[in-house]
Scaffold this motif. Structure first.
Motif, PDB file in Angstrom:
ATOM      1  N   HIS A 267       3.073   7.422   3.902  1.00  0.00           N
ATOM      2  CA  HIS A 267       4.076   7.687   2.872  1.00  0.00           C
ATOM      3  C   HIS A 267       4.094   9.157   2.478  1.00  0.00           C
ATOM      4  CE1 HIS A 267       2.967   3.404   2.451  1.00  0.00           C
ATOM      5  NE2 HIS A 267       4.240   3.240   2.149  1.00  0.00           N
ATOM      6  N   GLU A 268       5.230   9.577   1.927  1.00  0.00           N
ATOM      7  CA  GLU A 268       5.348  10.941   1.415  1.00  0.00           C
ATOM      8  C   GLU A 268       4.568  11.088   0.116  1.00  0.00           C
ATOM      9  OE1 GLU A 268       9.419  12.161   1.139  1.00  0.00           O
ATOM     10  OE2 GLU A 268       9.872  11.632   3.215  1.00  0.00           O
ATOM     11  N   ARG A 269       4.361  12.320  -0.304  1.00  0.00           N
ATOM     12  CA  ARG A 269       3.482  12.600  -1.440  1.00  0.00           C
ATOM     13  C   ARG A 269       3.957  11.933  -2.727  1.00  0.00           C
ATOM     14  NH1 ARG A 269       2.396  16.023  -5.603  1.00  0.00           N
ATOM     15  NH2 ARG A 269       0.209  16.670  -5.823  1.00  0.00           N
ATOM     16  N   GLN A 270       5.273  11.972  -3.012  1.00  0.00           N
ATOM     17  CA  GLN A 270       5.777  11.397  -4.261  1.00  0.00           C
ATOM     18  C   GLN A 270       5.561   9.884  -4.284  1.00  0.00           C
ATOM     19  OE1 GLN A 270       6.944  12.943  -7.132  1.00  0.00           O
ATOM     20  NE2 GLN A 270       6.661  10.838  -7.827  1.00  0.00           N
ATOM     21  N   THR A 271       5.749   9.229  -3.135  1.00  0.00           N
ATOM     22  CA  THR A 271       5.521   7.786  -3.056  1.00  0.00           C
ATOM     23  C   THR A 271       4.043   7.468  -3.257  1.00  0.00           C
ATOM     24  OG1 THR A 271       7.324   7.682  -1.452  1.00  0.00           O
ATOM     25  CG2 THR A 271       5.947   5.733  -1.660  1.00  0.00           C
ATOM     26  N   THR A 272       3.180   8.325  -2.708  1.00  0.00           N
ATOM     27  CA  THR A 272       1.735   8.156  -2.894  1.00  0.00           C
ATOM     28  C   THR A 272       1.359   8.337  -4.360  1.00  0.00           C
ATOM     29  OG1 THR A 272       1.375   9.029  -0.659  1.00  0.00           O
ATOM     30  CG2 THR A 272      -0.529   8.938  -2.121  1.00  0.00           C
ATOM     31  N   MET A 273       2.006   9.280  -5.030  1.00  0.00           N
ATOM     32  CA  MET A 273       1.762   9.489  -6.456  1.00  0.00           C
ATOM     33  C   MET A 273       2.141   8.237  -7.253  1.00  0.00           C
ATOM     34  SD  MET A 273       0.760  11.625  -8.844  1.00  0.00           S
ATOM     35  CE  MET A 273       0.902  13.330  -8.270  1.00  0.00           C
ATOM     36  N   ASP A 274       3.266   7.625  -6.918  1.00  0.00           N
ATOM     37  CA  ASP A 274       3.687   6.403  -7.599  1.00  0.00           C
ATOM     38  C   ASP A 274       2.674   5.279  -7.375  1.00  0.00           C
ATOM     39  OD1 ASP A 274       5.957   7.745  -8.398  1.00  0.00           O
ATOM     40  OD2 ASP A 274       7.215   6.954  -6.794  1.00  0.00           O
ATOM     41  N   PHE A 275       2.182   5.161  -6.151  1.00  0.00           N
ATOM     42  CA  PHE A 275       1.165   4.162  -5.798  1.00  0.00           C
ATOM     43  C   PHE A 275      -0.085   4.358  -6.672  1.00  0.00           C
ATOM     44  CE2 PHE A 275      -2.513   3.089  -2.991  1.00  0.00           C
ATOM     45  CZ  PHE A 275      -2.273   1.738  -2.798  1.00  0.00           C
ATOM     46  N   HIS A 276      -0.516   5.597  -6.790  1.00  0.00           N
ATOM     47  CA  HIS A 276      -1.683   5.944  -7.613  1.00  0.00           C
ATOM     48  C   HIS A 276      -1.458   5.567  -9.084  1.00  0.00           C
ATOM     49  CE1 HIS A 276      -4.591   8.340  -9.801  1.00  0.00           C
ATOM     50  NE2 HIS A 276      -3.653   9.161 -10.221  1.00  0.00           N
ATOM     51  N   HIS A 277      -0.303   5.890  -9.624  1.00  0.00           N
ATOM     52  CA  HIS A 277      -0.022   5.592 -11.031  1.00  0.00           C
ATOM     53  C   HIS A 277       0.015   4.083 -11.295  1.00  0.00           C
ATOM     54  CE1 HIS A 277       1.864   9.809 -11.771  1.00  0.00           C
ATOM     55  NE2 HIS A 277       0.583   9.783 -12.031  1.00  0.00           N
ATOM     56  N   GLN A 278       0.519   3.311 -10.338  1.00  0.00           N
ATOM     57  CA  GLN A 278       0.584   1.861 -10.523  1.00  0.00           C
ATOM     58  C   GLN A 278      -0.791   1.212 -10.448  1.00  0.00           C
ATOM     59  OE1 GLN A 278       3.485   0.823  -7.571  1.00  0.00           O
ATOM     60  NE2 GLN A 278       5.177   1.636  -8.770  1.00  0.00           N
TER      61      GLN A 278
ATOM     62  N   LYS B  51      -3.652   2.986 -11.376  1.00  0.00           N
ATOM     63  CA  LYS B  51      -4.520   3.608 -12.380  1.00  0.00           C
ATOM     64  C   LYS B  51      -4.642   2.773 -13.652  1.00  0.00           C
ATOM     65  CE  LYS B  51      -5.441   8.054 -14.576  1.00  0.00           C
ATOM     66  NZ  LYS B  51      -5.006   9.468 -14.719  1.00  0.00           N
ATOM     67  N   GLY B  52      -3.519   2.178 -14.118  1.00  0.00           N
ATOM     68  CA  GLY B  52      -3.575   1.389 -15.348  1.00  0.00           C
ATOM     69  C   GLY B  52      -4.553   0.242 -15.246  1.00  0.00           C
ATOM     70  N   ALA B  53      -4.529  -0.474 -14.124  1.00  0.00           N
ATOM     71  CA  ALA B  53      -5.435  -1.598 -13.920  1.00  0.00           C
ATOM     72  C   ALA B  53      -6.877  -1.129 -13.816  1.00  0.00           C
ATOM     73  CB  ALA B  53      -5.045  -2.360 -12.651  1.00  0.00           C
ATOM     74  N   ILE B  54      -7.082  -0.001 -13.121  1.00  0.00           N
ATOM     75  CA  ILE B  54      -8.441   0.511 -12.936  1.00  0.00           C
ATOM     76  C   ILE B  54      -9.041   0.962 -14.266  1.00  0.00           C
ATOM     77  CG2 ILE B  54      -9.759   2.418 -11.923  1.00  0.00           C
ATOM     78  CD1 ILE B  54      -8.015   2.113  -9.423  1.00  0.00           C
ATOM     79  N   LEU B  55      -8.262   1.636 -15.091  1.00  0.00           N
ATOM     80  CA  LEU B  55      -8.778   2.083 -16.390  1.00  0.00           C
ATOM     81  C   LEU B  55      -9.116   0.891 -17.283  1.00  0.00           C
ATOM     82  CD1 LEU B  55      -6.506   5.170 -17.184  1.00  0.00           C
ATOM     83  CD2 LEU B  55      -8.831   5.129 -16.280  1.00  0.00           C
ATOM     84  N   ASP B  56      -8.343  -0.188 -17.183  1.00  0.00           N
ATOM     85  CA  ASP B  56      -8.677  -1.401 -17.930  1.00  0.00           C
ATOM     86  C   ASP B  56      -9.997  -1.988 -17.433  1.00  0.00           C
ATOM     87  OD1 ASP B  56      -6.516  -1.272 -19.568  1.00  0.00           O
ATOM     88  OD2 ASP B  56      -5.359  -2.851 -18.584  1.00  0.00           O
ATOM     89  N   ALA B  57     -10.207  -1.945 -16.134  1.00  0.00           N
ATOM     90  CA  ALA B  57     -11.461  -2.457 -15.564  1.00  0.00           C
ATOM     91  C   ALA B  57     -12.649  -1.614 -16.014  1.00  0.00           C
ATOM     92  CB  ALA B  57     -11.362  -2.478 -14.043  1.00  0.00           C
TER      93      ALA B  57
ATOM     94  N   THR C 284     -10.496   7.319 -10.615  1.00  0.00           N
ATOM     95  CA  THR C 284      -9.234   8.027 -10.384  1.00  0.00           C
ATOM     96  C   THR C 284      -9.302   9.477 -10.868  1.00  0.00           C
ATOM     97  OG1 THR C 284      -8.251   7.441 -12.534  1.00  0.00           O
ATOM     98  CG2 THR C 284      -8.026   5.839 -10.748  1.00  0.00           C
ATOM     99  N   ARG C 285     -10.404   9.855 -11.492  1.00  0.00           N
ATOM    100  CA  ARG C 285     -10.548  11.203 -12.044  1.00  0.00           C
ATOM    101  C   ARG C 285     -10.547  12.249 -10.931  1.00  0.00           C
ATOM    102  NH1 ARG C 285     -15.130  14.234 -13.265  1.00  0.00           N
ATOM    103  NH2 ARG C 285     -14.857  15.790 -14.925  1.00  0.00           N
ATOM    104  N   LYS C 286      -9.745  13.291 -11.125  1.00  0.00           N
ATOM    105  CA  LYS C 286      -9.646  14.425 -10.186  1.00  0.00           C
ATOM    106  C   LYS C 286      -9.226  13.983  -8.780  1.00  0.00           C
ATOM    107  CE  LYS C 286     -12.918  17.522 -12.518  1.00  0.00           C
ATOM    108  NZ  LYS C 286     -14.132  18.351 -12.372  1.00  0.00           N
ATOM    109  N   ILE C 287      -8.388  12.982  -8.723  1.00  0.00           N
ATOM    110  CA  ILE C 287      -7.933  12.488  -7.423  1.00  0.00           C
ATOM    111  C   ILE C 287      -7.013  13.511  -6.763  1.00  0.00           C
ATOM    112  CG2 ILE C 287      -5.819  11.317  -8.161  1.00  0.00           C
ATOM    113  CD1 ILE C 287      -8.492   9.890  -5.803  1.00  0.00           C
ATOM    114  N   ILE C 288      -7.057  13.580  -5.454  1.00  0.00           N
ATOM    115  CA  ILE C 288      -6.196  14.475  -4.689  1.00  0.00           C
ATOM    116  C   ILE C 288      -5.096  13.642  -4.038  1.00  0.00           C
ATOM    117  CG2 ILE C 288      -6.061  16.169  -2.834  1.00  0.00           C
ATOM    118  CD1 ILE C 288      -7.780  17.038  -5.204  1.00  0.00           C
ATOM    119  N   ILE C 289      -3.853  13.983  -4.345  1.00  0.00           N
ATOM    120  CA  ILE C 289      -2.722  13.241  -3.794  1.00  0.00           C
ATOM    121  C   ILE C 289      -2.200  13.954  -2.547  1.00  0.00           C
ATOM    122  CG2 ILE C 289      -0.407  12.332  -4.221  1.00  0.00           C
ATOM    123  CD1 ILE C 289      -2.578  11.001  -5.881  1.00  0.00           C
ATOM    124  N   LYS C 290      -2.185  13.230  -1.454  1.00  0.00           N
ATOM    125  CA  LYS C 290      -1.687  13.764  -0.189  1.00  0.00           C
ATOM    126  C   LYS C 290      -0.420  13.015   0.200  1.00  0.00           C
ATOM    127  CE  LYS C 290      -6.494  14.621   1.170  1.00  0.00           C
ATOM    128  NZ  LYS C 290      -7.544  14.376   2.202  1.00  0.00           N
TER     129      LYS C 290
END
Length: 314
Positions: free
Chosen positions: A70-81, A83-89, A100-106
């Motif tokens: 996927h392109e970078r913007q799509t990967t960013m959306d994947f990460h954001h979707q 992150k909410g669940a991971i922070l709750d965990a 997810t801290r300091k993650i690098i989006i490619k």
């Protein structure tokens, strides 16, 4: 239930349960489908990953694996979707630290994009060539989207009652469910409920066009034997593309008319805040990200203006 989850549970199962509890019924169906798509990718990329095994390295590798397709913007959306669940965990003690801290989006190199908008001359050429008959047709739809920057579903939901001709205002407070069986739906978000100022010429045209139409029925959706006729985005896009080819201007989509509207306003000097409110964006950040190339071009013009002004002081 999420409060019964254990650190040994599969992350894919936890995320699926999290989407059901926190997202189903709380967000639009089209947005929920994106979360479901993310859910499918989690099962594909890390089917055996357990919550207790989720570390920064593991999470980064999952993001990298997704980015390979996927392109970078799509990967960013994947990460954001995710992150909410991971922070709750993390909050529930199921994951030790925020991975997810300091993650690098490619992401893949973006493919060549089609022209998203017309310049002012091209838009003028398009609008003056439209076949604006005495009855409603798709050319009227194209004109209105170009003049207001509305989303496709917002324009489909318009009724004569939404026009305040005396004050030159157009109320946008609903959308049309064209992807399923028709019918009115809520707007994309609270910010999408808005009133748009329209020019006097558009007021005169639509006052005449809608004069004898049912006040609370959608202007651009027909009824046959009491049932709404299905509407397809491709129908209007084909009509618009036909005009563009005939006029030898860049072929754009109906959504491209929305971009055109915003671009022309920005080049005219309208503030980002005003454009964001007119488009119904939830924040100016969305507007800035979408029209970054135009904003940068305007900043370059500002630099030239500043330099000329300073030079004149000596």
């Amino acid at each position: 239930m999420l409060n019964e989850a254990r650190t040994t549970d599969l992350f894919a199962d936890y995320y699926e349960n999290w989407v059901k509890i926190y997202k189903e019924g709380a967000i639009r169906k089209v947005t929920l489908e994106k979360y479901k798509m993310t859910q499918a990718w989690v099962k594909r990329l890390v089917p055996d990953l357990r919550l207790c095994e989720m570390t920064r390295i593991v999470y980064q590798q999952m993001i990298n694996d997704y980015a390979a397709f996927h392109e970078r913007q799509t990967t960013m959306d994947f990460h954001h979707q995710l992150k909410g669940a991971i922070l709750d965990a993390v909050d529930e003690g199921l994951i030790d630290r925020d991975p997810t801290r300091k993650i690098i989006i490619k992401g893949k190199t973006p493919s060549a994009k089609k022209t998203k908008y017309l310049n002012q001359f091209e838009l003028h050429t398009l609008l003056t060539s439209l076949h604006l008959a005495n009855e409603v047709n798709w050319d009227w739809f194209i004109l209105l989207v170009a003049k207001t920057g509305m989303r496709f579903s917002e324009a489909l939901a318009l009724t004569p009652k939404d026009f305040d001709f005396a004050h030159q205002l157009l109320s946008i407070n609903k959308t049309w469910n064209y992807k399923e069986h028709g019918g009115f739906m809520p707007t994309k978000n609270k910010s999408s409920v808005r009133k748009i100022q329209i020019d006097w010429q558009t007021v005169m045209q639509f006052a005449e066009l809608t004069r004898d139409l049912p006040p609370e029925e959608p202007i651009f959706v027909n009824k046959i034997k009491g049932r709404y006729v299905p509407i397809y985005n491709s129908t209007v896009n084909h009509r618009l593309a036909h005009h563009c080819r005939r006029l030898n201007i860049p072929v754009i989509s109906v959504h491209g008319l929305r971009h055109t509207h915003a671009s022309i306003l920005l080049f005219a000097g309208v503030s980002i805040g005003s454009v964001a409110r007119r488009l119904g964006h939830a924040s100016m950040t969305t507007t800035q990200k979408t029209y970054l190339h135009i904003i940068q071009e305007l900043e370059n013009q500002d630099i030239d203006l500043v330099m000329r002004s300073l030079a004149n002081l000596t």
